[in-house]
Design a protein around this motif. Sequence first.
Motif, PDB file in Angstrom:
ATOM      1  N   SER A  28       0.902  -1.403  -0.002  1.00  0.00           N
ATOM      2  CA  SER A  28       0.141   0.082  -0.093  1.00  0.00           C
ATOM      3  C   SER A  28       0.837   1.250   0.101  1.00  0.00           C
ATOM      4  CB  SER A  28      -0.741   0.135   1.087  1.00  0.00           C
ATOM      5  OG  SER A  28      -1.960  -0.916   1.111  1.00  0.00           O
ATOM      6  N   ARG A  29       2.294   1.208   0.575  1.00  0.00           N
ATOM      7  CA  ARG A  29       3.106   2.217   0.640  1.00  0.00           C
ATOM      8  C   ARG A  29       3.982   2.307  -0.787  1.00  0.00           C
ATOM      9  NH1 ARG A  29       8.049   2.384   4.854  1.00  0.00           N
ATOM     10  NH2 ARG A  29       9.131   4.294   4.025  1.00  0.00           N
ATOM     11  N   CYS A  30       4.286   1.133  -1.231  1.00  0.00           N
ATOM     12  CA  CYS A  30       4.956   1.277  -2.591  1.00  0.00           C
ATOM     13  C   CYS A  30       4.994  -0.018  -3.253  1.00  0.00           C
ATOM     14  CB  CYS A  30       6.472   1.602  -1.985  1.00  0.00           C
ATOM     15  SG  CYS A  30       7.574   1.651  -3.433  1.00  0.00           S
ATOM     16  N   ALA A  31       4.542  -0.107  -4.311  1.00  0.00           N
ATOM     17  CA  ALA A  31       4.423  -1.326  -5.219  1.00  0.00           C
ATOM     18  C   ALA A  31       5.811  -1.907  -5.588  1.00  0.00           C
ATOM     19  CB  ALA A  31       3.742  -1.103  -6.359  1.00  0.00           C
ATOM     20  N   LYS A  32       6.757  -1.057  -5.710  1.00  0.00           N
ATOM     21  CA  LYS A  32       8.083  -1.549  -6.121  1.00  0.00           C
ATOM     22  C   LYS A  32       8.844  -2.233  -4.942  1.00  0.00           C
ATOM     23  CE  LYS A  32      12.522   0.291  -7.704  1.00  0.00           C
ATOM     24  NZ  LYS A  32      13.315   1.419  -8.098  1.00  0.00           N
ATOM     25  N   LYS A 144      -0.698   3.712   7.865  1.00  0.00           N
ATOM     26  CA  LYS A 144      -0.001   2.431   8.150  1.00  0.00           C
ATOM     27  C   LYS A 144      -0.921   1.656   9.161  1.00  0.00           C
ATOM     28  CE  LYS A 144       3.783   0.153   9.986  1.00  0.00           C
ATOM     29  NZ  LYS A 144       5.548   0.368  10.466  1.00  0.00           N
ATOM     30  N   PHE A 145      -1.240   2.294  10.266  1.00  0.00           N
ATOM     31  CA  PHE A 145      -2.239   1.601  11.425  1.00  0.00           C
ATOM     32  C   PHE A 145      -3.619   1.273  10.608  1.00  0.00           C
ATOM     33  CE2 PHE A 145      -0.046   4.638  14.824  1.00  0.00           C
ATOM     34  CZ  PHE A 145       1.096   3.676  14.707  1.00  0.00           C
ATOM     35  N   ARG A 146      -4.161   2.203   9.751  1.00  0.00           N
ATOM     36  CA  ARG A 146      -5.394   1.813   9.098  1.00  0.00           C
ATOM     37  C   ARG A 146      -5.270   0.707   8.181  1.00  0.00           C
ATOM     38  NH1 ARG A 146      -5.332   7.459   7.524  1.00  0.00           N
ATOM     39  NH2 ARG A 146      -6.387   8.812   9.004  1.00  0.00           N
ATOM     40  N   CYS A 147      -4.181   0.685   7.368  1.00  0.00           N
ATOM     41  CA  CYS A 147      -3.980  -0.444   6.655  1.00  0.00           C
ATOM     42  C   CYS A 147      -4.051  -2.015   7.404  1.00  0.00           C
ATOM     43  CB  CYS A 147      -2.867  -0.376   5.636  1.00  0.00           C
ATOM     44  SG  CYS A 147      -2.946   0.955   4.446  1.00  0.00           S
ATOM     45  N   ASP A 148      -2.934  -1.975   8.366  1.00  0.00           N
ATOM     46  CA  ASP A 148      -2.819  -2.884   9.197  1.00  0.00           C
ATOM     47  C   ASP A 148      -4.033  -3.624   9.862  1.00  0.00           C
ATOM     48  OD1 ASP A 148      -1.887  -4.600  11.225  1.00  0.00           O
ATOM     49  OD2 ASP A 148      -0.145  -3.542  11.672  1.00  0.00           O
ATOM     50  N   ILE A 149      -4.811  -2.652  10.587  1.00  0.00           N
ATOM     51  CA  ILE A 149      -5.990  -2.927  11.351  1.00  0.00           C
ATOM     52  C   ILE A 149      -7.178  -3.385  10.005  1.00  0.00           C
ATOM     53  CG2 ILE A 149      -7.785  -2.194  12.869  1.00  0.00           C
ATOM     54  CD1 ILE A 149      -5.676  -0.566  14.420  1.00  0.00           C
ATOM     55  N   GLN A 152      -6.944  -6.903   8.861  1.00  0.00           N
ATOM     56  CA  GLN A 152      -7.346  -7.970   9.641  1.00  0.00           C
ATOM     57  C   GLN A 152      -8.650  -8.054  10.103  1.00  0.00           C
ATOM     58  OE1 GLN A 152      -4.176  -8.410  13.083  1.00  0.00           O
ATOM     59  NE2 GLN A 152      -3.700  -6.228  12.413  1.00  0.00           N
ATOM     60  N   VAL A 153      -9.323  -7.111  10.147  1.00  0.00           N
ATOM     61  CA  VAL A 153     -10.687  -7.009  10.281  1.00  0.00           C
ATOM     62  C   VAL A 153     -11.683  -7.382   9.152  1.00  0.00           C
ATOM     63  CG1 VAL A 153     -12.879  -5.242  10.506  1.00  0.00           C
ATOM     64  CG2 VAL A 153     -10.702  -5.032  12.060  1.00  0.00           C
ATOM     65  N   TRP A 154     -11.007  -6.993   7.905  1.00  0.00           N
ATOM     66  CA  TRP A 154     -11.557  -7.721   6.789  1.00  0.00           C
ATOM     67  C   TRP A 154     -11.639  -9.156   6.593  1.00  0.00           C
ATOM     68  CZ3 TRP A 154      -9.504 -10.298   2.641  1.00  0.00           C
ATOM     69  CH2 TRP A 154     -10.258 -10.456   1.380  1.00  0.00           C
ATOM     70  N   VAL A 155     -10.481  -9.690   6.873  1.00  0.00           N
ATOM     71  CA  VAL A 155     -10.220 -11.264   7.013  1.00  0.00           C
ATOM     72  C   VAL A 155     -11.374 -12.099   8.032  1.00  0.00           C
ATOM     73  CG1 VAL A 155      -8.844 -13.187   7.613  1.00  0.00           C
ATOM     74  CG2 VAL A 155      -8.149 -11.453   6.101  1.00  0.00           C
ATOM     75  N   LEU A 156     -11.378 -11.151   9.196  1.00  0.00           N
ATOM     76  CA  LEU A 156     -12.333 -11.875  10.217  1.00  0.00           C
ATOM     77  C   LEU A 156     -13.924 -11.707   9.893  1.00  0.00           C
ATOM     78  CD1 LEU A 156     -10.429 -10.317  13.258  1.00  0.00           C
ATOM     79  CD2 LEU A 156     -10.420 -12.804  12.486  1.00  0.00           C
ATOM     80  N   GLU A 196     -11.486   2.504   4.707  1.00  0.00           N
ATOM     81  CA  GLU A 196     -10.303   1.393   4.214  1.00  0.00           C
ATOM     82  C   GLU A 196     -11.222  -0.083   3.725  1.00  0.00           C
ATOM     83  OE1 GLU A 196      -7.021   1.419   3.702  1.00  0.00           O
ATOM     84  OE2 GLU A 196      -7.031   3.641   4.239  1.00  0.00           O
ATOM     85  N   LEU A 197     -12.056  -0.526   4.627  1.00  0.00           N
ATOM     86  CA  LEU A 197     -12.783  -1.810   4.171  1.00  0.00           C
ATOM     87  C   LEU A 197     -13.281  -1.959   3.096  1.00  0.00           C
ATOM     88  CD1 LEU A 197     -14.214  -2.346   7.933  1.00  0.00           C
ATOM     89  CD2 LEU A 197     -12.299  -3.490   6.899  1.00  0.00           C
ATOM     90  N   PRO A 198     -14.024  -1.015   2.386  1.00  0.00           N
ATOM     91  CA  PRO A 198     -14.659  -1.301   1.138  1.00  0.00           C
ATOM     92  C   PRO A 198     -13.754  -1.497  -0.115  1.00  0.00           C
ATOM     93  CG  PRO A 198     -15.687   0.575   2.320  1.00  0.00           C
ATOM     94  CD  PRO A 198     -14.608   0.270   2.900  1.00  0.00           C
ATOM     95  N   HIS A 199     -12.489  -0.890   0.325  1.00  0.00           N
ATOM     96  CA  HIS A 199     -11.249  -1.242  -0.967  1.00  0.00           C
ATOM     97  C   HIS A 199     -10.442  -2.363  -0.706  1.00  0.00           C
ATOM     98  CE1 HIS A 199     -13.155   2.789  -2.003  1.00  0.00           C
ATOM     99  NE2 HIS A 199     -12.949   3.262  -0.788  1.00  0.00           N
ATOM    100  N   ILE A 200     -10.616  -3.041   0.292  1.00  0.00           N
ATOM    101  CA  ILE A 200      -9.537  -4.073   0.665  1.00  0.00           C
ATOM    102  C   ILE A 200      -9.353  -4.982  -0.410  1.00  0.00           C
ATOM    103  CG2 ILE A 200      -8.925  -6.030   2.228  1.00  0.00           C
ATOM    104  CD1 ILE A 200      -8.630  -3.563   3.597  1.00  0.00           C
ATOM    105  N   GLU A 201     -10.624  -5.468  -0.959  1.00  0.00           N
ATOM    106  CA  GLU A 201     -10.459  -6.529  -2.163  1.00  0.00           C
ATOM    107  C   GLU A 201      -9.743  -5.913  -3.237  1.00  0.00           C
ATOM    108  OE1 GLU A 201     -13.272 -10.322  -2.595  1.00  0.00           O
ATOM    109  OE2 GLU A 201     -13.942  -8.655  -1.626  1.00  0.00           O
ATOM    110  N   GLU A 202     -10.054  -4.808  -3.640  1.00  0.00           N
ATOM    111  CA  GLU A 202      -9.401  -3.994  -4.807  1.00  0.00           C
ATOM    112  C   GLU A 202      -7.925  -3.874  -4.651  1.00  0.00           C
ATOM    113  OE1 GLU A 202      -9.707   0.183  -7.207  1.00  0.00           O
ATOM    114  OE2 GLU A 202     -11.193  -0.272  -5.739  1.00  0.00           O
ATOM    115  N   HIS A 203      -7.632  -3.549  -3.268  1.00  0.00           N
ATOM    116  CA  HIS A 203      -6.201  -3.213  -3.091  1.00  0.00           C
ATOM    117  C   HIS A 203      -5.295  -4.650  -3.186  1.00  0.00           C
ATOM    118  CE1 HIS A 203      -7.002   0.466  -0.797  1.00  0.00           C
ATOM    119  NE2 HIS A 203      -7.073   0.856  -2.004  1.00  0.00           N
ATOM    120  N   LEU A 204      -6.014  -5.881  -2.485  1.00  0.00           N
ATOM    121  CA  LEU A 204      -5.454  -7.208  -2.765  1.00  0.00           C
ATOM    122  C   LEU A 204      -5.286  -7.560  -4.209  1.00  0.00           C
ATOM    123  CD1 LEU A 204      -7.345  -8.874   0.093  1.00  0.00           C
ATOM    124  CD2 LEU A 204      -5.079  -8.380   0.119  1.00  0.00           C
ATOM    125  N   TYR A 205      -6.062  -7.304  -5.244  1.00  0.00           N
ATOM    126  CA  TYR A 205      -6.154  -7.450  -6.511  1.00  0.00           C
ATOM    127  C   TYR A 205      -5.112  -6.815  -7.131  1.00  0.00           C
ATOM    128  CZ  TYR A 205      -7.524  -7.730 -11.406  1.00  0.00           C
ATOM    129  OH  TYR A 205      -7.146  -8.106 -12.863  1.00  0.00           O
TER     130      TYR A 205
END
Length: 266
Positions: A28-32, A144-149, A152-156, A196-205
Amino acid sequence: MNNQSSQGSGEINDTLISLDKSHYVLGSRCAKALYLDHYSPTLRSEPTSQDRKTRAAGKIVGEAARTQFPNGLLIESFNNEEALRKTQQAMDEGALTLFEGAFRYNNVFIRVDILSRSSVDVAWDFYEVKATTYKDPTKEDKQKFRCDIALQVWVLQKLKIPLGKISLMHLNRECRHPHLENLFAYQDYSDEISNELPHIEEHLYDLRKVLEASSVPQQSISPHCEKPHACPFEAYCKKDIPELSIFNIPRNTKKWEQYNQGIISI
């Protein structure tokens, strides 16, 4: 079997590249940086003494946080499959507090610092432990804290595990030794991660597409190399910068503006 905990290990799609929260935060910080971490980890800089100190402090604070939840069960295994199995077993047997619980959904693997509930019939409260006093966090730290948490919440949530409070648990700057009964303070992160939560799947893709590419992403150095802390690949990405450059000038607040103008060498 308790229906609140029957999906500790979610569906596995073997066609998907396995990711964890460190991949997600880094990508999320840097694709490279994500690509280099996956395919060329030897290009990482050696940890500095400050890095080692920070890691040691994080371990100490994590252990101290567990003392706030008596009778919690630590999932000790470093083997993912064994940790998933032990987590599922503990939840099925009615555990009320889990430390380092392991969960997986669609090849996204997480370890949760603390999950706790007052009885088997109520939702789990989620705690992410950070070795910080949370005093004036920068926007980069908070992201960073938002992405991290959020991951995890999305998976749960995908595993249908009911959640109550979502908290960032941190050191209380008002605490004074030897009176440690208020060692920790808490930040409610439910609202923080709501966008953040609505975009997790898109970010993972997007992150998986990066890792499926045949070459490293073309990404210029920028302030993201330094914030919220130095990227482990910063030295590699700056390898073509002259030995004496604008980056050597102390307190040079215009260095990135100068770099983008092509002003690099002193």
